[in-house]
Design an enzyme around this catalytic site. Sequence first.
Site, PDB file in Angstrom:
ATOM      1  CD1 TRP A  96       2.774  -7.387   3.159  1.00  0.00           C
ATOM      2  CD2 TRP A  96       3.212  -8.787   4.857  1.00  0.00           C
ATOM      3  NE1 TRP A  96       2.221  -6.862   4.307  1.00  0.00           N
ATOM      4  CE2 TRP A  96       2.472  -7.695   5.356  1.00  0.00           C
ATOM      5  CE3 TRP A  96       3.615  -9.776   5.743  1.00  0.00           C
ATOM      6  CZ2 TRP A  96       2.110  -7.578   6.697  1.00  0.00           C
ATOM      7  CZ3 TRP A  96       3.263  -9.666   7.086  1.00  0.00           C
ATOM      8  CH2 TRP A  96       2.510  -8.578   7.551  1.00  0.00           C
ATOM      9  CG  ASP A 128      -1.544  -1.219   1.601  1.00  0.00           C
ATOM     10  OD1 ASP A 128      -1.410  -2.193   0.857  1.00  0.00           O
ATOM     11  OD2 ASP A 128      -2.216  -1.256   2.644  1.00  0.00           O
TER      12      ASP A 128
HETATM   13  C1  FRU Z   1      -3.878  -3.711   2.652  1.00  0.00           C
HETATM   14  C2  FRU Z   1      -3.305  -4.092   4.014  1.00  0.00           C
HETATM   15  C3  FRU Z   1      -3.690  -3.082   5.068  1.00  0.00           C
HETATM   16  C4  FRU Z   1      -2.596  -3.235   6.083  1.00  0.00           C
HETATM   17  C5  FRU Z   1      -1.398  -3.459   5.201  1.00  0.00           C
HETATM   18  C6  FRU Z   1      -0.328  -4.314   5.800  1.00  0.00           C
HETATM   19  O1  FRU Z   1      -3.141  -4.227   1.596  1.00  0.00           O
HETATM   20  O2  FRU Z   1      -3.733  -5.383   4.360  1.00  0.00           O
HETATM   21  O3  FRU Z   1      -4.972  -3.272   5.582  1.00  0.00           O
HETATM   22  O4  FRU Z   1      -2.450  -2.117   6.889  1.00  0.00           O
HETATM   23  O5  FRU Z   1      -1.876  -4.064   4.021  1.00  0.00           O
HETATM   24  O6  FRU Z   1       0.812  -4.342   5.004  1.00  0.00           O
END
Ligand code: FRU
Length: 711
Positions: free
Chosen positions: A312, A288
């Site tokens: 991630w 994000d």
């Molecule tokens: C959206 C999300 C958000 C969270 C973030 C974690 O892609 O799931 O809700 O804050 O990514 O990286």
Amino acid sequence: MRFSLLPLLCIPALSSAAPDVIVADFEGNDFGAWKVSGEAFGKGPVAGSLPDQMPVSGFVGQRLLNGYHGGDDSKGKAESPAFTVERKYLNFLIGGGRFPEETCMDLLSDGKVVRTATGRYDRPGGTEQLEWKSWDVAELAGKTVSLRITDNRTGTWGHINVDQIVQSDAPKTLELKKEFVIGDRYLIWPVTRDTTQKRRFFFTLDGDKEPLLYADICLSNNPDFWVFTDLADHQGRKLTVTGTIPGGLGDAWEKVKISASYPGEESIYQEALRPQYHFSSRRGWLNDPNGLVWKDGSWHLFYQHNPYNHNWDNMTWGHAVSSDLFHWKEMAPGLQPDAEGYMYSGSAVVAPKGSTGLPVKGDALALIYTANGNHSYEPGRTVVQSVAYSEDNGKTFTKFKGNPVVPHVVAENRDPKVFWHAPSKHWVMPLFYDGSDYGIYTSPDMVKWEKTCDYKIPTDGECPDLYELPVDGDAKNTRWVAWGAQGKYMLGSFDGKVFKAESGPHHHYFGAAYAGQTYGNAPGGRRVHIGWMRDGGAGLQGMPFNLQMSLPMDFTLRRQGDGIRLWAEPVKEAEALRASTKEWKDFTYESGQTDPLADFKGGQFEVEAVMDANTSAAEVGFRIFDDHAAIWKPGDRTFSGAEGQQAPVDGKLKVRIFVDTVTMEAFVNGTYVSKYIRQTPGTKPLRLVANGGAVKFDSLKVHTLKSAWKE
Ligand code: FRU
């Protein structure tokens, strides 16, 4: 001759070829020669967990010494028979409480404790997984020593588990500690793409008590690529890095050093799958966009970032700055994981002097973020909303001492998107709760918040945005847009406290883009939006970075057909990317004709077309590198498969298509559709399509686009 043989004879005991010597494997029915007293350790080793204990894992063989007999409150002692130190290291598995002298294993020599170890935890949470530890005992070679395992603690984590105590010439783990003076920008790390090879490191500045950050890094002797900790904001300071790594990774650790550049930097932005005019991070993963805010001529782009690998992890706020939304300069990260946990999504605001209770002297840049304590190294934390501030235009950030500002409400509540509501003179924070539920909080000072309403965006969730836009540019006729991560939105009213939905969910945003938000404080009342382009597939395999942001786009509200809807256009700054243009006017194309685009070559380009929506053909438009359709199907009124509101205006479709190294984005009468593509060698970058009929173009332009990195 005789004398020279002597040293050789001494060596075998400490040579690397010497086999391991087992001190205790705790595989028997009883403790054998160990002297065990009290209740905690029972009558002998056990095969895993005891009643009411979390699952015990990580032990070797069938059994272990488990200090949970009678629960946490029992106490006991286990003393080994004496043994001689015959190898350089003593390796063992240990788990349980982190209470020195109370839940510990000691090595005793001449009646004194010469080494000691505990488990990992001192508060609720954590796991019962045993972990390897190694003591370097070379200096005790030949000495008679013994071990003492103590459980002298009641309450939470008042127990200790031990297994597989072995003398060895190879350490199972190395306890690291290195001090660096930060004289250059980067601390560089050789890493493997194998994300199971994570090792945890803690970074502390100038002997501080609390770590500045922690990171799980896949350190490797045979690196796939190099990553870095960007220390631009901590120059001149003393950095201590500690960690525990497997014994075999000593060579890789030796290569971790402060450096002005990182290996691979010479070919940055030239990698095969590197986007040329979209934002992607130099190294690692992104998701994000966060904290989109304009201040003093700079567009700030913070983003969810793993600086250390392509997946991630390690949620950090990367930070880049641009004066034109295309040429980005990466700065040191805005927020990094620490005891609060991972730095999840959130927002940034320009906070004028006196508008907050934060300890700042003048105007500040404030970041409002979710601290996900489920990822903290301290157990027992939860998911809360916190604030950090900068008084130097975003070069350095300080986390507020009074954090969190919004305690845990529900589930993984997250993604605060804060803005100033001028008529009410307070800050407003839409917050995602769970499912499709959101709440709104307000605050006079960004420190004390109270809930003012709940709302829903049916079929969407996560990453709220909330803003007011004029309808068809009429400042007296406005609507509020309540937006979710998938780009679905409700239209309604907002009085500073309560959002009332009037219609929705609507949808004009399809495909890969997700979790986008709009810029706060943008000049000229603009609503500039950037989304994250996620990839349902394998991502950008083989690259030292992964994924990219969408093209920046301007949002407006327009009355269309059956109502008021959002309208997306590429930002006007994109026009400056154009290198060369070919143009065709007023022509009709039908299948079988010579395609005017047949000779077009290029990997980064924009198509601009005005075409008739009414056509006798079943499909009209463009194919990109053969496999990817930017095609209007008049029968089902979809473009590139998206059932948006791309209603023809005066019977026309206004189309803008942007192709970059790995993505394609189409804007069609206010609707936005995006996807990841591959530029398969041997395929044509661009072809016209008119299946089973003809299509009339008022105009068609193809612009080749410059790289934002090569200027
Ligand atoms: C959206 C999300 C958000 C969270 C973030 C974690 O892609 O799931 O809700 O804050 O990514 O990286």
